[in-house]
Design an enzyme around this catalytic site. Structure first.
Site, PDB file in Angstrom:
ATOM      1  N   LYS A 250      -2.107 -17.185  -3.218  1.00  0.00           N
ATOM      2  CA  LYS A 250      -1.633 -16.477  -2.993  1.00  0.00           C
ATOM      3  C   LYS A 250      -0.519 -17.082  -4.868  1.00  0.00           C
ATOM      4  O   LYS A 250      -0.323 -15.950  -5.416  1.00  0.00           O
ATOM      5  CB  LYS A 250      -1.371 -16.668  -2.105  1.00  0.00           C
ATOM      6  CG  LYS A 250       0.054 -15.631  -1.908  1.00  0.00           C
ATOM      7  CD  LYS A 250       1.426 -15.319  -0.965  1.00  0.00           C
ATOM      8  CE  LYS A 250       2.231 -16.027  -0.856  1.00  0.00           C
ATOM      9  NZ  LYS A 250       3.988 -16.336  -0.268  1.00  0.00           N
ATOM     10  N   ASP A 268      -0.905 -12.039   1.195  1.00  0.00           N
ATOM     11  CA  ASP A 268       0.527 -12.923   2.420  1.00  0.00           C
ATOM     12  C   ASP A 268       0.189 -12.299   4.222  1.00  0.00           C
ATOM     13  O   ASP A 268      -0.568 -11.840   4.577  1.00  0.00           O
ATOM     14  CB  ASP A 268       1.829 -13.238   1.638  1.00  0.00           C
ATOM     15  CG  ASP A 268       2.601 -11.422   2.000  1.00  0.00           C
ATOM     16  OD1 ASP A 268       1.555 -10.874   2.125  1.00  0.00           O
ATOM     17  OD2 ASP A 268       3.721 -10.889   1.558  1.00  0.00           O
TER      18      ASP A 268
END
Length: 403
Positions: A250, A268
């Site tokens: 991420k 996320d």
């Protein structure tokens, strides 16, 4: 009277009595003989009464018939009453069904098209990949109109600052990171500077973000790796970025998409929650979510779709109380109604610029319609032995952050 006549008188009385008794016996015998005839006559009359029409029968013999007729009338009345009750109940049931149907029809009219479509499709065959891709494109287009100013909500001037800020964002808000990094970057502007930092001094600077010891260790490690293995520069590939301490997939896509212009999805907490709420995927694993959404949208839209989705999740589509009644894309949401649908109540749930509040960046882009965030209030030097947990997840596993 002579003596002879007086003597004969009792005998004559006895004879008269016997004669009278004989006569009585004869009368009794005659009555007994006539009795069967009377009984036969009564029997004949009864038989005749049975055979005779009802109108000709004697009044006494019709009494049972009247009783039967009366009973029959009562039974008929009872049947009619029962029938009337059943009819009334049926009418009430029919009226109730009509009312329920009318309410459902009204609710269907009020519900957004996407919600109605989802209800209609319940029990039908699964949505095709092409249909899902079409929905994803419509959602992305609608979000682009609402959040035309969407951007990464971390303040940064270069790839190194964005990398550090993203690592610090684990288990805290972007606002708190933005309030912390000005002093941090003033003290350590380059990887070389940060790699040489005193650990305790670094920890103190990043204390407001939480888990400061674990994060300080990651920052020292990645800064040393950049200095020693990459000539002090942040690498521009996922493969190289994920090798750095504290950096996961991420974080790598945040840096690549916003510092290098390389398309990528930032999966996320908010992103994963919303794409599942929109029924674009059922996956919970971040890598699988990324792969499925990649297939629904063109590569050129990946980065901005991430920003728009995260913006929407932070401002409107909250985890526990989504503001459905104030949602600008409610008509496209198959989960409409999970949150507050009353417009006035829903407006009170909006956050940041959507709710008239400051944003998260101290230095937002020029097209941002809201107010900048305030700087971190001054704080006295930390004293005592207050410490944070010994370890903490990196920015890629910040599932509990209220961002």
């Amino acid at each position: 009277m002579s003596e002879q006549e007086a003597a004969a008188a009792p005998a004559r009385k006895a004879a008269a009595g016997k004669a009278a008794g004989g006569a009585g016996t004869a009368e009794a015998a005659e009555a007994a003989r006539k009795a069967p005839a009377k009984r036969t006559t009564a029997a004949k009359r009864t038989t005749a009464a049975k055979k005779a029409p009802a109108g000709e029968a004697p009044a006494k013999k019709t009494s049972p018939a009247k009783k039967t007729a009366a009973g029959s009338g009562k039974a008929t009345s009872a049947k009619k009453a029962t029938s009337a009750k059943k009819t009334a109940a049926a009418k009430k049931t029919a009226a109730a069904k009509k009312t329920a149907a009318a309410k459902k029809a009204t609710a269907a009219k009020k519900a957004p098209p996407a919600k109605a479509a989802a209800a209609k499709a319940a029990g039908s065959k699964p949505e095709s990949q092409a249909a899902r891709a079409k929905r994803a494109a419509r959602i992305n287009s609608a979000l682009a109109e609402v959040y035309y100013y969407a951007h990464p909500e971390l303040d940064f001037e270069n790839p190194f600052e964005l990398l550090v800020a993203t690592v610090l964002s684990a288990q805290t808000t972007d606002l708190r990171v933005n309030q912390t990094t000005p002093a941090l970057f003033a003290a350590y502007p380059t990887p070389e500077d940060m790699a040489a930092a005193d650990p305790e001094t670094l920890e103190e600077l990043i204390r407001p973000t939480g888990f400061f010891r674990s994060k300080a260790k990651s920052l020292l490690g990645l800064s040393a790796a950049l200095r020693d293995d990459h000539g002090g520069e942040v690498p521009g590939s996922v493969e190289e970025l994920v090798k750095l301490p504290g950096v996961g997939r991420k974080t790598a896509f945040v840096v690549l998409g916003n510092a290098f212009g390389v398309p990528g999805l930032t999966v996320d907490t908010h992103f994963g929650r919303l794409v599942r709420r929109w029924k674009l995927t059922e996956q919970t694993d971040a890598v699988k979510v990324e792969q499925e959404i990649d297939d629904l949208l063109p590569e050129s839209e990946w980065t901005m779709f991430s920003h728009r989705t995260i913006f929407h999740g932070r401002r409107v589509c909250h985890s526990r109380k989504p503001a459905c009644g104030a949602c600008p894309i409610a008509e496209l949401c198959p989960s409409y109604g999970e949150g507050e649908t009353d417009p006035e109540k829903a407006k009170k749930l909006l956050k940041y610029e959507m709710g008239g509040q400051p944003g998260q960046r101290l230095k937002p882009p020029a097209d941002y319609p809201g107010r900048p965030a305030p700087p971190l209030p001054s704080r006295a030097p930390a004293t005592g032995s207050a410490t944070a947990p010994a370890s903490a997840p990196d920015a890629d596993s910040a599932t509990g952050a209220a961002r």
